[in-house]
Design an enzyme around this catalytic site. Structure first.
Site, PDB file in Angstrom:
ATOM      1  N   CYS A  55       0.829  -1.202   0.000  1.00 13.60           N
ATOM      2  CA  CYS A  55       0.000   0.000   0.000  1.00 13.60           C
ATOM      3  C   CYS A  55       0.870   1.261   0.000  1.00 13.60           C
ATOM      4  CB  CYS A  55      -0.940  -0.024   1.208  1.00 13.60           C
ATOM      5  SG  CYS A  55      -2.099   1.341   1.256  1.00 13.60           S
ATOM      6  N   CYS A  56       1.896   1.295   0.855  1.00 10.93           N
ATOM      7  CA  CYS A  56       2.800   2.451   0.880  1.00 10.93           C
ATOM      8  C   CYS A  56       3.531   2.594  -0.454  1.00 10.93           C
ATOM      9  CB  CYS A  56       3.814   2.312   2.010  1.00 10.93           C
ATOM     10  SG  CYS A  56       3.192   2.767   3.640  1.00 10.93           S
ATOM     11  N   CYS A  58      -1.194   8.385   7.521  1.00  8.31           N
ATOM     12  CA  CYS A  58      -2.512   8.061   6.980  1.00  8.31           C
ATOM     13  C   CYS A  58      -3.458   7.665   8.112  1.00  8.31           C
ATOM     14  CB  CYS A  58      -2.398   6.902   5.994  1.00  8.31           C
ATOM     15  SG  CYS A  58      -1.484   7.309   4.506  1.00  8.31           S
ATOM     16  N   CYS A  89       7.712   4.475   6.010  1.00  9.96           N
ATOM     17  CA  CYS A  89       6.721   4.288   4.951  1.00  9.96           C
ATOM     18  C   CYS A  89       7.330   3.802   3.644  1.00  9.96           C
ATOM     19  CB  CYS A  89       5.971   5.583   4.704  1.00  9.96           C
ATOM     20  SG  CYS A  89       7.031   6.919   4.176  1.00  9.96           S
ATOM     21  N   CYS A 135      -3.525   4.009   9.488  1.00 14.58           N
ATOM     22  CA  CYS A 135      -2.259   3.514  10.046  1.00 14.58           C
ATOM     23  C   CYS A 135      -1.698   4.419  11.133  1.00 14.58           C
ATOM     24  CB  CYS A 135      -1.235   3.357   8.927  1.00 14.58           C
ATOM     25  SG  CYS A 135      -1.768   2.211   7.642  1.00 14.58           S
TER      26      CYS A 135
END
Ligand code: SF4
Length: 239
Positions: free
Chosen positions: A116-117, A197, A223, A200
Site C-alpha cells: 500500500c505504501c 494516513c 513508509c 495507520c
C-alpha cells in the site's frame, strides 16, 4: 565526484551550520541541482515550511496526498500553505490506473502495508522527484530507529537528501514554533504526536515513543519513501 563523497564533504562543511544555513546552501547548490522540500504537513512540518518560506517562497514543496489522510491534515496543508505564502506546493496523488488495479476497494493497507505504501507513497514520490537532484526531509535523530544516526546530507540512489533538522531536539522544535507563532496541526492536541494516513495512525500515551502510533502492532516503522532509485542524473548534479 561520487555522490557519497559529495554528501560527506557537505557534512564536514556544515558541521557547525544552523538549519537555515544548510537550507540556503542546499537550495542554491549547483552541484545538487534542483531541490524540493517533501513535506507531510504533519505534527512538526511547519518548522521547515516556515524556514523555506523565509528563504524562497517559490521553492517546490511536494505533498503526498495518499487519499488516506485525515481531513485535518488536508485542511492544515491548505491553511499553512496560504499563511506562509508558498507559491509552488505540488499535491501528488497515487496513479489512478494503479489504484484501480491494485487497491480498488481501498483496503490494501489491511492486507499488505508495504504494498500500500509503495502504491500510494513511494511510486508517486519517485515520479514527482524525477527532475530533482535533491530533496529536503524533516526527519530527526531523536525519532530513533533508522533515524538515530541520520546525517544532514546523505546519498540515496542518485540523489542527495538533505535533513536540516537532523540534530534538532523536540524542545528545539517546540521553541521554534512558539517563537514564530506557527499554527499547530490540530491532531497534536488530540494525542497524535506523529501523523500519517488515517488507517495507520493511532493516538499515543504519554509514556510511549512519539512514533509508536504509526503502524501500531506492526514491525513497520518507515513508509518506504526513502527509496533507492536509479533515475538518470539531472543537469548540475554530481556523479
Ligand atoms: S501509511 Fe497505511 S494507508 Fe498510508 S500508504 Fe502506507 S499502508 Fe497505505
Amino acid at each position: 565526484m561520487p555522490l557519497k563523497e559529495f554528501a560527506e564533504r557537505r557534512n564536514i562543511l556544515h558541521r557547525k551550520s544552523d538549519a537555515q544555513t544548510v537550507l540556503r546552501h542546499a537550495l542554491t547548490d549547483v552541484q545538487i541541482g534542483k531541490v524540493a522540500l517533501v513535506s507531510s504537513f504533519g505534527a512538526e512540518s511547519v518548522v521547515l515550511l516556515h524556514m523555506i518560506s523565509e528563504i524562497d517562497k517559490d521553492t517546490p514543496v511536494i505533498f503526498l496526498d495518499t487519499e488516506m489522510l485525515f481531513d485535518e491534515t488536508l485542511a492544515y496543508q491548505r491553511d499553512v500553505s496560504a499563511k506562509l505564502g508558498l507559491t509552488d506546493v505540488r499535491v501528488i496523488t497515487p496513479n489512478r490506473n494503479a489504484l484501480l488495479t491494485e487497491d480498488v476497494d481501498g483496503l490494501l493497507h489491511q492486507a499488505d502495508v508495504d504494498a500500500c505504501c509503495d502504491l500510494r507513497k513511494t511510486r508517486p514520490l519517485e515520479d514527482a522527484l524525477q527532475d530533482f537532484g535533491g530533496w529536503i526531509t524533516g526527519r530527526k535523530q531523536f525519532q530513533g530507529g533508522q533515524r538515530a544516526t541520520l546525517p544532514v546530507f546523505e546519498k540515496e540512489g542518485r540523489k542527495i537528501k538533505i535533513n536540516p533538522l537532523a540534530n534538532w531536539t523536540r524542545d528545539d522544535l517546540q521553541a521554534y514554533m512558539t517563537q514564530h507563532n506557527l499554527p499547530r496541526h490540530p491532531l497534536v492536541a488530540k494525542g497524535y504526536p506523529s501523523i500519517g494516513c488515517m488507517p495507520c495512525t493511532t493516538r499515543v500515551s504519554d509514556h510511549e515513543d512519539q512514533r509508536a502510533g504509526r503502524w501500531r502492532d506492526s514491525e513497520k516503522t518507515e513508509c518506504g519513501i526513502h527509496f533507492d532509485t536509479e533515475t538518470p542524473m539531472t543537469q548540475g548534479q554530481t556523479a
